[in-house]
Design a protein around this motif. Structure first.
Motif, PDB file in Angstrom:
ATOM      1  N   GLN A  89     -60.715 -31.763  66.543  1.00 40.03           N
ATOM      2  CA  GLN A  89     -60.974 -30.325  66.544  1.00 40.03           C
ATOM      3  C   GLN A  89     -61.924 -29.938  65.422  1.00 40.03           C
ATOM      4  O   GLN A  89     -62.746 -29.026  65.581  1.00 40.03           O
ATOM      5  N   LYS A  90     -61.845 -30.630  64.278  1.00 43.93           N
ATOM      6  CA  LYS A  90     -62.768 -30.349  63.185  1.00 43.93           C
ATOM      7  C   LYS A  90     -64.215 -30.612  63.617  1.00 43.93           C
ATOM      8  O   LYS A  90     -65.132 -29.899  63.211  1.00 43.93           O
ATOM      9  N   MET A 130     -54.503 -28.696  53.949  1.00 41.84           N
ATOM     10  CA  MET A 130     -55.584 -28.174  54.798  1.00 41.84           C
ATOM     11  C   MET A 130     -56.630 -29.259  54.997  1.00 41.84           C
ATOM     12  O   MET A 130     -57.003 -29.961  54.076  1.00 41.84           O
ATOM     13  N   LEU A 131     -57.134 -29.388  56.220  1.00 44.70           N
ATOM     14  CA  LEU A 131     -58.040 -30.479  56.520  1.00 44.70           C
ATOM     15  C   LEU A 131     -59.506 -30.086  56.492  1.00 44.70           C
ATOM     16  O   LEU A 131     -60.357 -30.895  56.190  1.00 44.70           O
ATOM     17  N   GLY A 132     -59.868 -28.901  56.841  1.00 41.34           N
ATOM     18  CA  GLY A 132     -61.286 -28.540  56.917  1.00 41.34           C
ATOM     19  C   GLY A 132     -61.699 -27.584  55.819  1.00 41.34           C
ATOM     20  O   GLY A 132     -60.881 -26.895  55.246  1.00 41.34           O
ATOM     21  N   ILE A 133     -63.033 -27.532  55.547  1.00 41.45           N
ATOM     22  CA  ILE A 133     -63.506 -26.665  54.478  1.00 41.45           C
ATOM     23  C   ILE A 133     -64.619 -25.735  54.957  1.00 41.45           C
ATOM     24  O   ILE A 133     -64.468 -24.534  54.967  1.00 41.45           O
ATOM     25  N   ARG A 134     -65.746 -26.314  55.387  1.00 44.73           N
ATOM     26  CA  ARG A 134     -66.858 -25.455  55.744  1.00 44.73           C
ATOM     27  C   ARG A 134     -67.575 -25.991  56.972  1.00 44.73           C
ATOM     28  O   ARG A 134     -67.416 -27.148  57.341  1.00 44.73           O
ATOM     29  N   LYS A 135     -68.386 -25.157  57.590  1.00 43.62           N
ATOM     30  CA  LYS A 135     -69.064 -25.515  58.824  1.00 43.62           C
ATOM     31  C   LYS A 135     -70.439 -26.096  58.558  1.00 43.62           C
ATOM     32  O   LYS A 135     -71.078 -25.772  57.570  1.00 43.62           O
ATOM     33  N   ARG A 136     -70.877 -26.953  59.472  1.00 42.33           N
ATOM     34  CA  ARG A 136     -72.191 -27.558  59.377  1.00 42.33           C
ATOM     35  C   ARG A 136     -73.152 -26.832  60.300  1.00 42.33           C
ATOM     36  O   ARG A 136     -72.913 -26.698  61.493  1.00 42.33           O
ATOM     37  N   SER A 137     -74.266 -26.384  59.783  1.00 42.32           N
ATOM     38  CA  SER A 137     -75.245 -25.690  60.610  1.00 42.32           C
ATOM     39  C   SER A 137     -75.884 -26.655  61.580  1.00 42.32           C
ATOM     40  O   SER A 137     -76.179 -27.791  61.253  1.00 42.32           O
ATOM     41  N   GLY A 138     -76.067 -26.200  62.804  1.00 45.70           N
ATOM     42  CA  GLY A 138     -76.772 -27.006  63.799  1.00 45.70           C
ATOM     43  C   GLY A 138     -75.899 -27.959  64.573  1.00 45.70           C
ATOM     44  O   GLY A 138     -76.354 -28.581  65.522  1.00 45.70           O
ATOM     45  N   CYS A 139     -74.647 -28.137  64.188  1.00 39.73           N
ATOM     46  CA  CYS A 139     -73.806 -29.138  64.848  1.00 39.73           C
ATOM     47  C   CYS A 139     -73.513 -28.771  66.294  1.00 39.73           C
ATOM     48  O   CYS A 139     -73.442 -29.636  67.153  1.00 39.73           O
ATOM     49  N   GLN A 180     -67.467 -27.644  64.287  1.00 37.75           N
ATOM     50  CA  GLN A 180     -68.714 -27.803  63.529  1.00 37.75           C
ATOM     51  C   GLN A 180     -68.473 -28.096  62.050  1.00 37.75           C
ATOM     52  O   GLN A 180     -69.324 -27.808  61.200  1.00 37.75           O
ATOM     53  N   GLU A 181     -67.355 -28.678  61.731  1.00 35.96           N
ATOM     54  CA  GLU A 181     -67.047 -28.988  60.338  1.00 35.96           C
ATOM     55  C   GLU A 181     -67.277 -30.462  60.021  1.00 35.96           C
ATOM     56  O   GLU A 181     -67.849 -30.785  58.976  1.00 35.96           O
ATOM     57  N   LEU A 182     -66.820 -31.353  60.865  1.00 36.06           N
ATOM     58  CA  LEU A 182     -66.849 -32.783  60.588  1.00 36.06           C
ATOM     59  C   LEU A 182     -68.052 -33.436  61.255  1.00 36.06           C
ATOM     60  O   LEU A 182     -68.259 -33.295  62.462  1.00 36.06           O
ATOM     61  N   SER A 240     -50.593 -37.088  65.150  1.00 33.03           N
ATOM     62  CA  SER A 240     -50.750 -35.690  64.758  1.00 33.03           C
ATOM     63  C   SER A 240     -52.090 -35.407  64.083  1.00 33.03           C
ATOM     64  O   SER A 240     -52.657 -34.329  64.253  1.00 33.03           O
ATOM     65  N   ASP A 241     -52.623 -36.368  63.328  1.00 30.23           N
ATOM     66  CA  ASP A 241     -53.835 -36.104  62.547  1.00 30.23           C
ATOM     67  C   ASP A 241     -55.132 -36.351  63.311  1.00 30.23           C
ATOM     68  O   ASP A 241     -56.127 -35.651  63.088  1.00 30.23           O
ATOM     69  N   ILE A 242     -55.179 -37.340  64.202  1.00 27.56           N
ATOM     70  CA  ILE A 242     -56.417 -37.599  64.936  1.00 27.56           C
ATOM     71  C   ILE A 242     -56.836 -36.406  65.794  1.00 27.56           C
ATOM     72  O   ILE A 242     -58.016 -36.027  65.796  1.00 27.56           O
ATOM     73  N   PRO A 243     -55.930 -35.760  66.527  1.00 24.71           N
ATOM     74  CA  PRO A 243     -56.348 -34.566  67.277  1.00 24.71           C
ATOM     75  C   PRO A 243     -56.910 -33.470  66.365  1.00 24.71           C
ATOM     76  O   PRO A 243     -57.809 -32.725  66.771  1.00 24.71           O
ATOM     77  N   LEU A 244     -56.413 -33.371  65.145  1.00 28.18           N
ATOM     78  CA  LEU A 244     -56.945 -32.378  64.209  1.00 28.18           C
ATOM     79  C   LEU A 244     -58.378 -32.721  63.810  1.00 28.18           C
ATOM     80  O   LEU A 244     -59.229 -31.835  63.694  1.00 28.18           O
ATOM     81  N   LEU A 245     -58.657 -34.010  63.607  1.00 29.57           N
ATOM     82  CA  LEU A 245     -60.021 -34.419  63.282  1.00 29.57           C
ATOM     83  C   LEU A 245     -60.962 -34.142  64.451  1.00 29.57           C
ATOM     84  O   LEU A 245     -62.110 -33.714  64.254  1.00 29.57           O
TER      85      LEU A 245
END
Length: 422
Positions: free
Chosen positions: A379-380, A1-10, A384-386, A372-377
């Motif tokens: 989207q992260k 799994m690549l993402g964990i939590r969202k960033r407020s304000g992003c 509002q995660e990354l 495969s991985d760059i498009p996932l980043l």
């Protein structure tokens, strides 16, 4: 799994940024999903354009008119929209001897652009597609590309990007004034308004991510985040130490933060990096020059209660790798090498210390498979995660590329976005 939590304000930052880009650039389209498609009028023909050419080691780049030949089979010609300067560019810019000191050359390997035309046998992208050219090859068909154990492409592993195209070794650049051949760099050469890249070095971006944010994903940020997520596989509550708080190191911190690391220690000689590191989750800071006679590894062990679970070398020095290794926890500490040792110096690690359960692993491009991985980043970021926003510290036009280089050399820049059009 690549993402964990969202960033407020992003989300607010993203929307404002898109509006600013649209207003500032006029005809330039700010996001990848809004690019025009269709056949190019220049397909199959040479193109004359500007390029920032490195003619001698350590000297300012020279803005020249060059000719870019049409792509051959398996190749893609890309109109670069924006690029940035990575420390790897600086390393090769400085190198004045050895097999990698090749001049004249067009540097640059972190960029985003639009496909102008494609050569024979290219099916995955077409004219008008938004793409990232990346130095890390990814054919997606070989045994290693299909394996989950790493990201080395076995088809091209024995043919690292050289001064020409990867398949036939010939070049696609030449000076307009005298026809002199100009060499390629890392299979990308993004310091040019147009470049030609093998299709194994091309990643299609379909999500509506702002182009300057997408640019960041073609090297440094992806390397750091991937190092934390794929190579180290940082887990909740773990401790992390990062040697070098440049873009790669800060991206490691961002990846560790998203994975829930409880303590993220940043080590850097530049005190300005300490406050900046907080934006990416760094919890503790150490300046080696302020440690006195105490070894840096002992300082880290005190902060992390016996040593870090994960230690990252993001500088590119064999001596720093030894410090990173010695800062890791006995009985399971893992050291990840992300920095490129410019002089190829050997590592010196205590064999007894390795027997006590510590491990060392190297990584190219953070273990990510580009296609495969760059498009996932991407989207992260949109989810509002990354955090990508805080990596961009300046913007300049292409004609001011040497200003961007100076900012990086002075330690005043993380990523300066260089726009090809005003």
């Amino acid at each position: 799994m690549l993402g964990i939590r969202k960033r407020s304000g992003c989300r607010l930052i993203f929307l404002n940024r898109g509006a600013q880009l649209a207003e500032r650039t006029g005809a330039r389209l700010p996001t990848s999903s809004s690019m025009e498609t269709g056949a190019s009028e220049t397909a199959g023909k040479p193109i004359k354009c500007r390029a920032a050419v490195c003619r001698r080691a350590g000297e300012p780049l020279v803005m020249e008119e060059i000719q870019v030949d049409p792509p051959k089979a398996w190749e893609v010609r890309i109109k670069i929209v924006c690029t940035s300067i990575c420390h790897t560019d600086v390393t090769f810019w400085k190198r004045d001897s050895g097999p990698f000191a090749v001049f004249p050359r067009i540097l640059g390997h972190e960029a985003v652009g639009v496909v102008e035309s494609v050569g024979d046998k290219v099916e995955e992208v077409k004219a008008g597609d938004t793409v990232l050219p990346v130095f890390c090859s990814n054919c997606e068909k070989c045994r290693d590309c299909k394996s989950a154990k790493g990201n080395t492409c076995s088809v091209f592993a024995g043919r690292p990007p050289g001064p020409g195209m990867q398949r036939d070794g010939t070049g696609r650049f030449r000076a307009v004034k005298d026809g002199e051949a100009i060499h390629h760099f890392l299979g990308v050469s993004s310091f040019s308004e147009y470049t030609v890249v093998d299709v194994v070095h091309v990643v299609k971006i379909s999500s509506p991510i702002p182009l300057d944010r997408a640019c960041l994903l073609s090297c440094g940020v992806s390397t750091g985040v991937g190092g934390a997520w794929k190579v180290a596989d940082v887990e909740q509550g773990s401790s992390v130490v990062i040697f070098g708080l440049g873009v790669v190191g800060l991206a490691v911190a961002e990846g560790a933060r998203l994975r829930g690391a409880s303590k993220i220690v940043g080590v850097d000689l530049n005190p300005d990096k300490f406050e900046l590191g907080k934006k990416f989750g760094v919890t503790d800071f150490v300046n080696p020059e302020a440690c006195g006679e105490k070894p840096i590894s002992e300082v880290i062990k005190e902060i992390t209660n016996g040593g870090a679970d994960y230690s990252f070398e993001c500088v590119g020095l064999a001596s720093v790798t030894a410090d990173a290794f010695n800062s890791s926890r006995e009985g399971g500490g893992k050291t990840v090498i992300l920095g490129v040792e410019a002089q190829g110096a050997p590592l010196s690690l205590g064999s007894y210390e390795i027997l006590r359960g510590r491990t060392v692993v190297g990584s190219l491009f953070g273990g990510l498979k580009p296609k495969s991985d760059i498009p996932l980043l991407a989207q992260k970021y949109l989810d509002q995660e990354l955090n990508l926003d805080d990596f961009i510290t300046q913007e300049v036009s292409f004609q001011d590329i040497n200003q961007a280089l100076d900012l990086l050399l002075q330690g005043k820049s993380l990523r300066c976005i260089i726009w090809m059009d005003k």
